[in-house]
Design a protein around this motif. Structure first.
Motif, PDB file in Angstrom:
ATOM      1  N   ILE B  35     -10.749  41.439  18.654  1.00 36.92           N
ATOM      2  CA  ILE B  35     -10.946  40.367  19.638  1.00 36.92           C
ATOM      3  C   ILE B  35     -11.740  39.216  19.028  1.00 36.92           C
ATOM      4  CG2 ILE B  35     -12.107  39.793  21.826  1.00 36.92           C
ATOM      5  CD1 ILE B  35     -11.371  42.673  22.745  1.00 36.92           C
ATOM      6  N   PHE B  36     -12.739  39.552  18.224  1.00 32.36           N
ATOM      7  CA  PHE B  36     -13.536  38.519  17.547  1.00 32.36           C
ATOM      8  C   PHE B  36     -12.619  37.601  16.732  1.00 32.36           C
ATOM      9  CE2 PHE B  36     -16.174  37.014  13.977  1.00 32.36           C
ATOM     10  CZ  PHE B  36     -17.328  36.613  14.616  1.00 32.36           C
ATOM     11  N   ASN B  37     -11.733  38.209  15.952  1.00 37.76           N
ATOM     12  CA  ASN B  37     -10.853  37.412  15.091  1.00 37.76           C
ATOM     13  C   ASN B  37      -9.759  36.705  15.881  1.00 37.76           C
ATOM     14  OD1 ASN B  37     -12.211  37.948  12.711  1.00 37.76           O
ATOM     15  ND2 ASN B  37     -11.027  39.779  12.267  1.00 37.76           N
ATOM     16  N   VAL B  38      -9.155  37.415  16.814  1.00 33.40           N
ATOM     17  CA  VAL B  38      -8.108  36.777  17.646  1.00 33.40           C
ATOM     18  C   VAL B  38      -8.715  35.612  18.421  1.00 33.40           C
ATOM     19  CG1 VAL B  38      -6.634  37.117  19.669  1.00 33.40           C
ATOM     20  CG2 VAL B  38      -6.612  38.783  17.834  1.00 33.40           C
ATOM     21  N   GLY B  39      -9.930  35.836  18.911  1.00 32.22           N
ATOM     22  CA  GLY B  39     -10.610  34.762  19.641  1.00 32.22           C
ATOM     23  C   GLY B  39     -10.879  33.572  18.743  1.00 32.22           C
ATOM     24  N   LEU B  40     -11.238  33.848  17.488  1.00 32.95           N
ATOM     25  CA  LEU B  40     -11.506  32.743  16.571  1.00 32.95           C
ATOM     26  C   LEU B  40     -10.233  32.007  16.171  1.00 32.95           C
ATOM     27  CD1 LEU B  40     -14.413  34.082  14.415  1.00 32.95           C
ATOM     28  CD2 LEU B  40     -14.241  31.774  15.276  1.00 32.95           C
ATOM     29  N   VAL B  41      -9.114  32.692  16.235  1.00 26.32           N
ATOM     30  CA  VAL B  41      -7.846  31.988  16.020  1.00 26.32           C
ATOM     31  C   VAL B  41      -7.649  31.019  17.182  1.00 26.32           C
ATOM     32  CG1 VAL B  41      -5.342  32.239  15.973  1.00 26.32           C
ATOM     33  CG2 VAL B  41      -6.777  33.823  14.680  1.00 26.32           C
ATOM     34  N   GLN B 189     -16.842  39.291  25.769  1.00 25.45           N
ATOM     35  CA  GLN B 189     -15.609  38.862  25.093  1.00 25.45           C
ATOM     36  C   GLN B 189     -14.447  39.790  25.446  1.00 25.45           C
ATOM     37  OE1 GLN B 189     -16.804  35.908  24.469  1.00 25.45           O
ATOM     38  NE2 GLN B 189     -15.929  35.730  22.451  1.00 25.45           N
ATOM     39  N   LYS B 190     -14.757  41.068  25.598  1.00 21.98           N
ATOM     40  CA  LYS B 190     -13.703  42.029  25.921  1.00 21.98           C
ATOM     41  C   LYS B 190     -13.102  41.718  27.293  1.00 21.98           C
ATOM     42  CE  LYS B 190     -14.402  46.063  23.778  1.00 21.98           C
ATOM     43  NZ  LYS B 190     -15.014  47.339  23.508  1.00 21.98           N
ATOM     44  N   VAL B 191     -13.962  41.419  28.248  1.00 23.12           N
ATOM     45  CA  VAL B 191     -13.479  41.078  29.597  1.00 23.12           C
ATOM     46  C   VAL B 191     -12.659  39.784  29.537  1.00 23.12           C
ATOM     47  CG1 VAL B 191     -14.209  40.369  31.907  1.00 23.12           C
ATOM     48  CG2 VAL B 191     -15.408  42.234  30.742  1.00 23.12           C
ATOM     49  N   LEU B 192     -13.198  38.787  28.839  1.00 19.73           N
ATOM     50  CA  LEU B 192     -12.492  37.510  28.741  1.00 19.73           C
ATOM     51  C   LEU B 192     -11.157  37.659  28.006  1.00 19.73           C
ATOM     52  CD1 LEU B 192     -15.457  35.067  27.966  1.00 19.73           C
ATOM     53  CD2 LEU B 192     -14.209  35.330  30.106  1.00 19.73           C
ATOM     54  N   PHE B 193     -11.134  38.550  27.031  1.00 22.01           N
ATOM     55  CA  PHE B 193      -9.893  38.776  26.299  1.00 22.01           C
ATOM     56  C   PHE B 193      -8.819  39.325  27.245  1.00 22.01           C
ATOM     57  CE2 PHE B 193      -7.123  41.399  23.542  1.00 22.01           C
ATOM     58  CZ  PHE B 193      -6.716  40.422  22.652  1.00 22.01           C
ATOM     59  N   GLY B 194      -9.234  40.228  28.108  1.00 23.65           N
ATOM     60  CA  GLY B 194      -8.292  40.771  29.100  1.00 23.65           C
ATOM     61  C   GLY B 194      -7.741  39.661  29.986  1.00 23.65           C
ATOM     62  N   ILE B 195      -8.641  38.767  30.405  1.00 24.51           N
ATOM     63  CA  ILE B 195      -8.220  37.643  31.259  1.00 24.51           C
ATOM     64  C   ILE B 195      -7.254  36.732  30.488  1.00 24.51           C
ATOM     65  CG2 ILE B 195      -9.060  35.532  32.393  1.00 24.51           C
ATOM     66  CD1 ILE B 195     -11.668  37.119  33.007  1.00 24.51           C
ATOM     67  N   ALA B 196      -7.624  36.416  29.256  1.00 24.10           N
ATOM     68  CA  ALA B 196      -6.788  35.516  28.447  1.00 24.10           C
ATOM     69  C   ALA B 196      -5.418  36.126  28.181  1.00 24.10           C
ATOM     70  CB  ALA B 196      -7.499  35.203  27.127  1.00 24.10           C
ATOM     71  N   PRO B 259      -6.425  26.897  13.319  1.00 22.71           N
ATOM     72  CA  PRO B 259      -6.885  28.042  14.113  1.00 22.71           C
ATOM     73  C   PRO B 259      -6.740  29.374  13.393  1.00 22.71           C
ATOM     74  CG  PRO B 259      -5.110  26.836  15.256  1.00 22.71           C
ATOM     75  CD  PRO B 259      -5.341  26.158  13.963  1.00 22.71           C
ATOM     76  N   LEU B 260      -5.662  29.519  12.606  1.00 24.32           N
ATOM     77  CA  LEU B 260      -5.450  30.818  11.956  1.00 24.32           C
ATOM     78  C   LEU B 260      -6.548  31.161  10.946  1.00 24.32           C
ATOM     79  CD1 LEU B 260      -1.580  30.818  11.417  1.00 24.32           C
ATOM     80  CD2 LEU B 260      -2.875  32.467  12.761  1.00 24.32           C
ATOM     81  N   PHE B 365      -6.321  28.914  28.964  1.00 21.22           N
ATOM     82  CA  PHE B 365      -6.593  28.048  27.817  1.00 21.22           C
ATOM     83  C   PHE B 365      -8.092  27.867  27.590  1.00 21.22           C
ATOM     84  CE2 PHE B 365      -3.044  26.065  25.591  1.00 21.22           C
ATOM     85  CZ  PHE B 365      -2.003  26.744  26.217  1.00 21.22           C
ATOM     86  N   VAL B 366      -8.808  27.660  28.684  1.00 19.12           N
ATOM     87  CA  VAL B 366     -10.266  27.515  28.549  1.00 19.12           C
ATOM     88  C   VAL B 366     -10.845  28.774  27.897  1.00 19.12           C
ATOM     89  CG1 VAL B 366     -12.433  27.416  29.858  1.00 19.12           C
ATOM     90  CG2 VAL B 366     -10.567  25.847  30.416  1.00 19.12           C
ATOM     91  N   THR B 367     -10.346  29.924  28.313  1.00 17.18           N
ATOM     92  CA  THR B 367     -10.859  31.183  27.773  1.00 17.18           C
ATOM     93  C   THR B 367     -10.528  31.326  26.293  1.00 17.18           C
ATOM     94  OG1 THR B 367     -10.475  32.155  29.936  1.00 17.18           O
ATOM     95  CG2 THR B 367     -10.939  33.678  28.148  1.00 17.18           C
ATOM     96  N   TRP B 368      -9.262  31.036  25.950  1.00 23.96           N
ATOM     97  CA  TRP B 368      -8.888  31.136  24.531  1.00 23.96           C
ATOM     98  C   TRP B 368      -9.756  30.221  23.688  1.00 23.96           C
ATOM     99  CZ3 TRP B 368      -6.851  35.138  22.750  1.00 23.96           C
ATOM    100  CH2 TRP B 368      -5.747  35.787  23.312  1.00 23.96           C
ATOM    101  N   ILE B 369      -9.965  29.006  24.164  1.00 19.97           N
ATOM    102  CA  ILE B 369     -10.743  28.056  23.359  1.00 19.97           C
ATOM    103  C   ILE B 369     -12.214  28.472  23.306  1.00 19.97           C
ATOM    104  CG2 ILE B 369     -11.398  25.629  23.077  1.00 19.97           C
ATOM    105  CD1 ILE B 369      -8.817  24.928  24.661  1.00 19.97           C
ATOM    106  N   TRP B 370     -12.701  29.008  24.416  1.00 21.81           N
ATOM    107  CA  TRP B 370     -14.100  29.445  24.484  1.00 21.81           C
ATOM    108  C   TRP B 370     -14.453  30.434  23.381  1.00 21.81           C
ATOM    109  CZ3 TRP B 370     -19.007  29.479  26.012  1.00 21.81           C
ATOM    110  CH2 TRP B 370     -19.701  30.685  25.959  1.00 21.81           C
ATOM    111  N   PHE B 371     -13.507  31.355  23.082  1.00 24.02           N
ATOM    112  CA  PHE B 371     -13.783  32.394  22.096  1.00 24.02           C
ATOM    113  C   PHE B 371     -14.341  31.815  20.793  1.00 24.02           C
ATOM    114  CE2 PHE B 371     -10.496  34.983  24.408  1.00 24.02           C
ATOM    115  CZ  PHE B 371     -11.339  36.010  24.757  1.00 24.02           C
ATOM    116  N   TRP B 372     -13.852  30.642  20.459  1.00 28.54           N
ATOM    117  CA  TRP B 372     -14.259  30.010  19.209  1.00 28.54           C
ATOM    118  C   TRP B 372     -15.769  29.777  19.152  1.00 28.54           C
ATOM    119  CZ3 TRP B 372     -11.678  25.056  16.793  1.00 28.54           C
ATOM    120  CH2 TRP B 372     -10.814  25.452  15.776  1.00 28.54           C
ATOM    121  N   ILE B 373     -16.318  29.376  20.278  1.00 28.90           N
ATOM    122  CA  ILE B 373     -17.685  28.836  20.252  1.00 28.90           C
ATOM    123  C   ILE B 373     -18.730  29.895  19.899  1.00 28.90           C
ATOM    124  CG2 ILE B 373     -19.411  27.521  21.533  1.00 28.90           C
ATOM    125  CD1 ILE B 373     -17.085  26.435  23.259  1.00 28.90           C
TER     126      ILE B 373
END
Lengths: 245, 553
Positions: B35-41, B189-196, B259-260, B365-373
């Protein structure tokens, strides 16, 4: 004085002085077993069952003052452990004596989690049930662990009395293992493994303990997890300690 | 205390084990790292860039193909970082591998630059939450509800002040989350990943069941423009449609690559990962492949529903209008009617024409982008702590808050640095991908170091698990490092020659501000390292000893 005796003495000193300092510290691990199982301490000393370090537990509210308390007694804080564990575990090292002190905060988090927040009562150690659980949660037992478990079972009676420190409270043990299938699986597997490896007195207690744990009511979560069984790993992998940074 | 760790002699053969010391439960498991890496993508950023900039600025490019080409290149980069991660299973990112292979001075200077760049990208993500996420959301809801208030909010949130303040709010939120602890961070992040993930399924369903006619009808209702008007407007401004072109797709590769690049950043938290050999393998290589496939799939579906030429034309009108408002280009884009740029989120909102779906897509989209921060801040925080522990950085960088138990000094320096960049992004123009040029050099150095490491530092390599992996008798990390270095060098040349994405840091025409920033960091890093080395020597400390240790695993 043998290694284990020296460590026990140091643990006792730290726990007593912490009390005066306003911090609650209680012993777990092999040093705690020696402190709690006085009749067997000579035997342990004779076997020179040398624990590698002192293991203690404390409350979250006390962790702010841990650094200062140990620093005053010649211990240095392991910064790597401090950052890596983010306040859930501390390691203090006395360069002069070579003694390491591990301090867990609020819970013992190893192969299984053991919540000790409400178990920090009187006495230098955690209650005997928690000492036993801290050994039964280990997936891969060592000779030392087997000796410690045998020692605890030999020197304590089984019963239902939560207030008697010399009685292993079956209600507490069975209740805790009845709510966590993974912990139950590891603990009962260990008990079965130990039946042929402990002395007769301990074996009788082990048999009774196993029966009590297996027949006790189980929680809904326990039952759901039991449906998956051994197909999914039921314990946490414990890594070899190495530097995080 | 006991765990299931075993010493080298392991099982004694009787079912009884030996154990060297008290065990340790590390924080990050397989799913956390993935999730850390997918989120950073950040699938959201990748899709937004692909659909807005691909057909518009690189006519003939197929963003799905560009994405897959970037995936292939990144697999070699990821495999090399994986090798570094199992060789030195520590937190601290490229600093750890470079300082212990090339040398501490080089490792420090390059990781200092990397740290500043990643702070910038944390800020960039925060700005994209505002523009791609919130502004698009208000604009789309505004047109659906015929609300001028929402439409004005769309414009206001995307204004420089709106981007700065709201973006800063997201950066502070990330700082607070990390201050509360890494376990909590991973849990959130795990919860947000589920939402995303659930939102992405909805998004794909909307595209699968959507059709071009419905989209164009909805688009006309929302903006008063027809699809043909958008396309002819763009053609008048100089845009031309083009048939599929491999070379255009290759040239566009640098956009999905941005992103990759995030897919390998769990190298920064290597010391906190359980079963590092297995976890990093799935976490890094798995993230590259999984996200690449999803991004490519969305592009194929989007092109079917929105039309390649339409996406190209409306994107072109938007970009031209931004660069030169006097062209009136925005009259042929969504800015002129609903206040928001024609990001993918806006187009999908128009297609769905359903408030609930709009909310779900925007939240996704907000969630996917949030992961980066928080992930970027976590990475830079670890690098700072590693400097501190190696005594190259001040001791205070590694300080832990007694109240929270977390390294608050490093966390808040990282957050503050990102906020500074937030100001530059909002109020000053910084080309999006220019700093990636420096990142390709830094990571490229790590790739080249991997090529020579098995020979130059043989003793270290031989005890590393990476020594077990060979191909045609050669160390795998050397082979992947060579290909990874070649790929990053190619990307550097492409970025240097692409004025749309980045352009040269310096040329006969002048020197860019980003170059001076990078040069300042090099000078600062060198001076700092030389000064600290001398200072520590006076204290009787030889900092080079920290770099001579043998890794445990």
């Amino acid at each position: 004085m043998s290694g284990v005796a020296a460590l026990s003495e140091e643990a006792h000193r730290l726990i007593d002085e912490a009390e005066n300092y306003g911090i609650v510290l209680r012993a777990i691990g092999s040093v705690a077993v020696r402190l709690h199982c006085e009749p067997s301490s000579n035997d342990m000393d004779r076997r020179d069952r040398v624990p590698k370090d002192i293991d203690l537990v404390t409350r979250k509210r006390d962790r702010r003052r841990l650094d200062d308390f140990f620093a005053l007694r010649g211990y240095e804080t392991d910064r790597d452990m401090l950052v890596a564990m983010e306040g859930t575990r501390y390691l203090f090292r006395n360069q002069e004596t070579g003694i390491d002190v591990d301090v867990w905060v609020d819970e013992l988090n190893l192969c299984h989690r053991l919540d000790i927040r409400h178990r920090l009562g009187a006495g230098p150690t955690l209650p005997i049930e928690d000492l036993l659980l801290s050994k039964l949660q280990i997936v891969e037992l060592t000779d030392g662990d087997i000796g410690d478990i045998g020692c605890m079972l030999t020197t304590h009676q089984l019963g239902q009395d939560a207030d008697d420190p010399e009685v292993i409270d079956l209600t507490y043990l069975a209740g805790l293992l009845g709510s966590d299938w993974g912990f139950w699986r590891t603990a009962t597997k260990n008990m079965e493994f130990l039946l042929d490896r402990v002395e007769p007195g301990a074996r009788d207690h082990l048999t009774a303990l196993l029966a009590a744990v297996n027949t006790a009511p189980k929680s809904a979560a326990w039952k759901v997890r039991s449906l998956i069984g051994d197909r999914k790993q039921w314990w946490q992998d414990v890594d070899i300690p190495r530097d995080t940074y | 205390m006991g765990g299931s760790i075993v010493s080298s002699d392991g099982n004694t053969g009787t079912g009884v084990f030996s154990r060297p010391a008290s065990g340790l439960i590390r924080v990050a498991g397989s799913s956390d790292v993935f999730i850390f890496n997918v989120g950073l993508v950040s699938i959201g950023i990748a899709i937004a860039f692909n659909q807005l900039y691909g057909p518009s600025l690189y006519p003939g490019s197929a963003p799905w193909l560009s994405t897959l080409l970037a995936v292939v290149g990144m697999l070699f980069v990821a495999a090399t970082f994986y090798a570094w991660s199992i060789t030195f299973p520590r937190s601290g990112g490229v600093y750890v591998s470079l300082s212990r292979s090339v040398g501490p001075g080089v490792g420090f200077v390059l990781s200092l630059i990397e740290t500043v760049i990643l702070m910038y990208y944390a800020a960039l993500a925060a700005s994209l939450i505002v523009t791609v996420g919130l502004s698009s959301f208000f604009g789309t809801v505004g047109f659906m509800g015929e609300s001028d208030t929402f439409i004005s909010w769309a414009a206001n949130t995307a204004s420089p002040a709106g981007i700065f303040w709201i973006g800063t709010g997201f950066l502070l939120l990330a700082g607070v989350l990390l201050t509360s602890g890494t376990r909590r961070y991973f849990a959130v992040q795990k919860v947000l990943f589920g939402i995303a993930l659930a939102g992405t399924v909805v998004l794909v369903a909307v595209l699968v069941f959507g059709d071009p006619d419905t989209f164009l009808a909805n688009f006309t209702a929302a903006t008063g423009l027809t699809g043909d008007q958008v396309i002819s407007g763009a053609q008048d401004l100089g845009w031309a449609s083009a048939p599929f072109s491999f070379s255009a797709s290759w040239a566009f590769l640098i956009w999905p690559l941005l992103p990759l690049l995030g897919a390998v950043q769990s190298v920064g938290i290597g010391g906190e990962i359980k079963s590092v050999r297995k976890t990093q393998l799935y976490g890094m290589l798995g993230a590259v492949v999984a996200t690449g496939l999803v991004i490519a799939l969305v592009d194929l579906l989007a092109t079917r529903v929105f039309g390649y030429d339409f996406q190209g034309a409306i994107g072109y009108n938007s970009v031209v209008g931004l660069v030169d408002p006097s062209t009136n280009a925005w009259a042929f884009s969504t800015e002129g009617s609903i206040g928001a740029s024609p990001w993918f989120t806006v187009l999908i909102g128009i297609l769905a024409d359903n408030l609930l779906i709009v909310i779900i897509v925007m939240a996704t989209f907000v969630t996917w982008i949030w992961f980066w921060i928080p992930a970027e801040i976590a990475y830079t925080t670890r690098t700072m702590i590693a400097w501190s522990f190696d005594r190259i950085g001040p001791n205070r960088l590694g300080d832990v808050s007694k109240r929270y138990g977390t390294p608050t000094t490093a966390i808040w320096i990282s957050t503050a640095g990102a906020i500074v960049f937030m100001w530059f992004i909002a109020f000053q123009a910084i080309a999006l991908l220019t700093l990636i040029e420096a990142l390709t050099i830094i990571w490229g150095t790590a790739m080249i170091a991997a090529v020579v490491f098995p020979r130059m530092r043989k003793a270290l390599f031989d005890v590393s698990p990476a020594s077990e992996q060979k191909i045609f008798g050669m160390p795998l990390m050397s082979v992947t490092g060579a290909v990874g270095a070649a790929f990053l060098a190619t990307v550097l040349v492409m970025l240097w020659n692409d004025d749309i994405a980045a352009g040269p840091l310096f040329s006969a025409d002048g020197v860019r501000g980003e170059f001076w920033l990078l040069l300042s960091l090099v000078v600062l890093g060198v001076l700092w390292y030389v000064g600290v080395k001398a200072y520590r020597r006076r204290q009787g400390i030889d900092i080079s000893l920290a770099f001579k240790q043998i890794p445990i695993e």
